[in-house]
Design a protein around this motif. Structure first.
Motif, PDB file in Angstrom:
ATOM      1  N   HIS A 125       4.355-111.283  85.287  1.00  0.00           N
ATOM      2  CA  HIS A 125       3.431-112.204  85.956  1.00  0.00           C
ATOM      3  C   HIS A 125       2.720-111.418  87.050  1.00  0.00           C
ATOM      4  N   TRP A 126       1.414-111.667  87.198  1.00  0.00           N
ATOM      5  CA  TRP A 126       0.590-110.846  88.086  1.00  0.00           C
ATOM      6  C   TRP A 126      -0.098-111.674  89.157  1.00  0.00           C
ATOM      7  N   SER A 127      -0.250-111.100  90.336  1.00  0.00           N
ATOM      8  CA  SER A 127      -0.944-111.694  91.485  1.00  0.00           C
ATOM      9  C   SER A 127      -0.542-113.138  91.716  1.00  0.00           C
ATOM     10  N   GLN A 128      -1.471-113.884  92.260  1.00  0.00           N
ATOM     11  CA  GLN A 128      -1.228-115.307  92.491  1.00  0.00           C
ATOM     12  C   GLN A 128      -1.767-116.151  91.348  1.00  0.00           C
ATOM     13  N   SER A 129      -2.339-115.521  90.378  1.00  0.00           N
ATOM     14  CA  SER A 129      -2.916-116.247  89.243  1.00  0.00           C
ATOM     15  C   SER A 129      -1.869-116.472  88.155  1.00  0.00           C
ATOM     16  N   PRO A 130      -2.185-117.319  87.207  1.00  0.00           N
ATOM     17  CA  PRO A 130      -1.240-117.548  86.105  1.00  0.00           C
ATOM     18  C   PRO A 130      -1.288-116.456  85.034  1.00  0.00           C
ATOM     19  N   ARG A 131      -1.963-115.346  85.306  1.00  0.00           N
ATOM     20  CA  ARG A 131      -2.094-114.270  84.318  1.00  0.00           C
ATOM     21  C   ARG A 131      -0.734-113.632  84.028  1.00  0.00           C
ATOM     22  N   THR A 132      -0.443-113.463  82.737  1.00  0.00           N
ATOM     23  CA  THR A 132       0.793-112.810  82.315  1.00  0.00           C
ATOM     24  C   THR A 132       0.476-111.763  81.255  1.00  0.00           C
ATOM     25  N   ALA A 133       1.423-110.888  81.040  1.00  0.00           N
ATOM     26  CA  ALA A 133       1.351-109.907  79.955  1.00  0.00           C
ATOM     27  C   ALA A 133       2.750-109.823  79.363  1.00  0.00           C
ATOM     28  N   ALA A 134       2.826-109.393  78.109  1.00  0.00           N
ATOM     29  CA  ALA A 134       4.136-109.298  77.453  1.00  0.00           C
ATOM     30  C   ALA A 134       4.235-107.998  76.666  1.00  0.00           C
ATOM     31  N   PHE A 135       5.452-107.471  76.609  1.00  0.00           N
ATOM     32  CA  PHE A 135       5.747-106.301  75.798  1.00  0.00           C
ATOM     33  C   PHE A 135       7.185-106.423  75.315  1.00  0.00           C
ATOM     34  N   THR A 136       7.597-105.536  74.423  1.00  0.00           N
ATOM     35  CA  THR A 136       8.944-105.581  73.867  1.00  0.00           C
ATOM     36  C   THR A 136       9.744-104.385  74.352  1.00  0.00           C
ATOM     37  N   ALA A 137      10.971-104.659  74.792  1.00  0.00           N
ATOM     38  CA  ALA A 137      11.889-103.609  75.237  1.00  0.00           C
ATOM     39  C   ALA A 137      13.035-103.518  74.233  1.00  0.00           C
ATOM     40  N   TYR A 138      13.411-102.302  73.864  1.00  0.00           N
ATOM     41  CA  TYR A 138      14.454-102.045  72.875  1.00  0.00           C
ATOM     42  C   TYR A 138      15.652-101.362  73.534  1.00  0.00           C
ATOM     43  N   VAL A 139      16.848-101.810  73.152  1.00  0.00           N
ATOM     44  CA  VAL A 139      18.089-101.314  73.738  1.00  0.00           C
ATOM     45  C   VAL A 139      19.046-100.887  72.631  1.00  0.00           C
ATOM     46  N   ASP A 140      19.761 -99.800  72.878  1.00  0.00           N
ATOM     47  CA  ASP A 140      20.778 -99.286  71.956  1.00  0.00           C
ATOM     48  C   ASP A 140      21.982-100.227  71.956  1.00  0.00           C
ATOM     49  N   LEU A 141      22.505-100.569  70.789  1.00  0.00           N
ATOM     50  CA  LEU A 141      23.657-101.468  70.685  1.00  0.00           C
ATOM     51  C   LEU A 141      24.996-100.745  70.702  1.00  0.00           C
ATOM     52  N   ASP A 142      24.996 -99.426  70.656  1.00  0.00           N
ATOM     53  CA  ASP A 142      26.234 -98.653  70.528  1.00  0.00           C
ATOM     54  C   ASP A 142      27.131 -98.876  71.741  1.00  0.00           C
ATOM     55  N   GLY A 143      28.192 -99.640  71.548  1.00  0.00           N
ATOM     56  CA  GLY A 143      29.108 -99.983  72.618  1.00  0.00           C
ATOM     57  C   GLY A 143      29.984 -98.844  73.089  1.00  0.00           C
ATOM     58  N   SER A 144      29.952 -97.713  72.404  1.00  0.00           N
ATOM     59  CA  SER A 144      30.752 -96.568  72.856  1.00  0.00           C
ATOM     60  C   SER A 144      30.025 -95.790  73.950  1.00  0.00           C
ATOM     61  N   ARG A 145      28.759 -96.137  74.199  1.00  0.00           N
ATOM     62  CA  ARG A 145      27.970 -95.477  75.248  1.00  0.00           C
ATOM     63  C   ARG A 145      27.459 -96.537  76.220  1.00  0.00           C
ATOM     64  N   PRO A 146      27.107 -96.122  77.418  1.00  0.00           N
ATOM     65  CA  PRO A 146      26.517 -97.087  78.357  1.00  0.00           C
ATOM     66  C   PRO A 146      25.187 -97.620  77.816  1.00  0.00           C
ATOM     67  N   LEU A 147      24.875 -98.849  78.162  1.00  0.00           N
ATOM     68  CA  LEU A 147      23.595 -99.429  77.750  1.00  0.00           C
ATOM     69  C   LEU A 147      22.446 -98.598  78.297  1.00  0.00           C
ATOM     70  N   GLN A 148      21.385 -98.460  77.497  1.00  0.00           N
ATOM     71  CA  GLN A 148      20.192 -97.777  77.964  1.00  0.00           C
ATOM     72  C   GLN A 148      18.979 -98.287  77.216  1.00  0.00           C
ATOM     73  N   LEU A 149      17.845 -98.210  77.881  1.00  0.00           N
ATOM     74  CA  LEU A 149      16.581 -98.606  77.281  1.00  0.00           C
ATOM     75  C   LEU A 149      16.153 -97.487  76.338  1.00  0.00           C
ATOM     76  N   LEU A 150      15.936 -97.839  75.068  1.00  0.00           N
ATOM     77  CA  LEU A 150      15.542 -96.843  74.066  1.00  0.00           C
ATOM     78  C   LEU A 150      14.041 -96.671  73.984  1.00  0.00           C
ATOM     79  N   ASP A 151      13.309 -97.792  74.052  1.00  0.00           N
ATOM     80  CA  ASP A 151      11.881 -97.730  73.812  1.00  0.00           C
ATOM     81  C   ASP A 151      11.218 -98.990  74.337  1.00  0.00           C
TER      82      ASP A 151
END
Length: 148
Positions: free
Chosen positions: A115-141
């Motif tokens: 959400h941006w400024s005081q206006s109702p303007r928004t933007a969206a994107f997709t965040a991808y996360v590794d599911l491998d539970g043997s490692r700490p969570l991290q953002l992949l892409d």
């Protein structure tokens, strides 16, 4: 009647034992925090993304320690543009949408809405996360293209 009292007493003992373990700071094992296949759950990923993005975007520590090396390379190729936010500025607020997991691909993702400024303007994107539970969570892409 006696059976229900015994069950209730057993439940109280179990609850007290759990409370004592939590109070003692007993660490959770990997199997306590992941699914039976040692993969992070949608709930865990949602919690991770909320912590990662916060209200205004990731802080330097998250950027350094919770981002995959591949994504860090992409970030380095976009000077003047914050690839993790798909923007050039800091948003007023950030929301993490519902998480989807693809267990066979070992990846989970969610729509991140800024959400941006005081206006109702928004933007969206997709965040991808590794599911491998043997490692700490991290953002992949991240995918900055708006969803369909």
């Amino acid at each position: 009647m006696l059976r229900s009292r015994v069950a209730a007493a057993g439940g109280c003992v179990a609850a007290l034992g759990l409370a004592a373990a939590l109070a003692a700071g007993a660490p959770a094992s990997a199997t306590d925090r992941t699914d039976p296949n040692d993969r992070y759950t949608a709930e865990e990923i949602h919690h991770f993304l909320e912590g990662f993005y916060g209200n205004h975007g990731p802080r330097p520590w998250e950027r350094e320690h919770l981002v995959s090396d591949r994504l860090k390379e992409r970030i380095a190729q976009t000077p003047g543009y914050d690839l993790l936010l798909c923007a050039q500025n800091e948003p007023r607020d950030i929301e993490v949408g519902e998480v989807t997991t693809a267990q066979s691909a070992r990846v989970g993702w969610a729509t991140i809405t800024t959400h941006w400024s005081q206006s109702p303007r928004t933007a969206a994107f997709t965040a991808y996360v590794d599911l491998d539970g043997s490692r700490p969570l991290q953002l992949l892409d991240v995918d900055c293209a708006p969803g369909d």
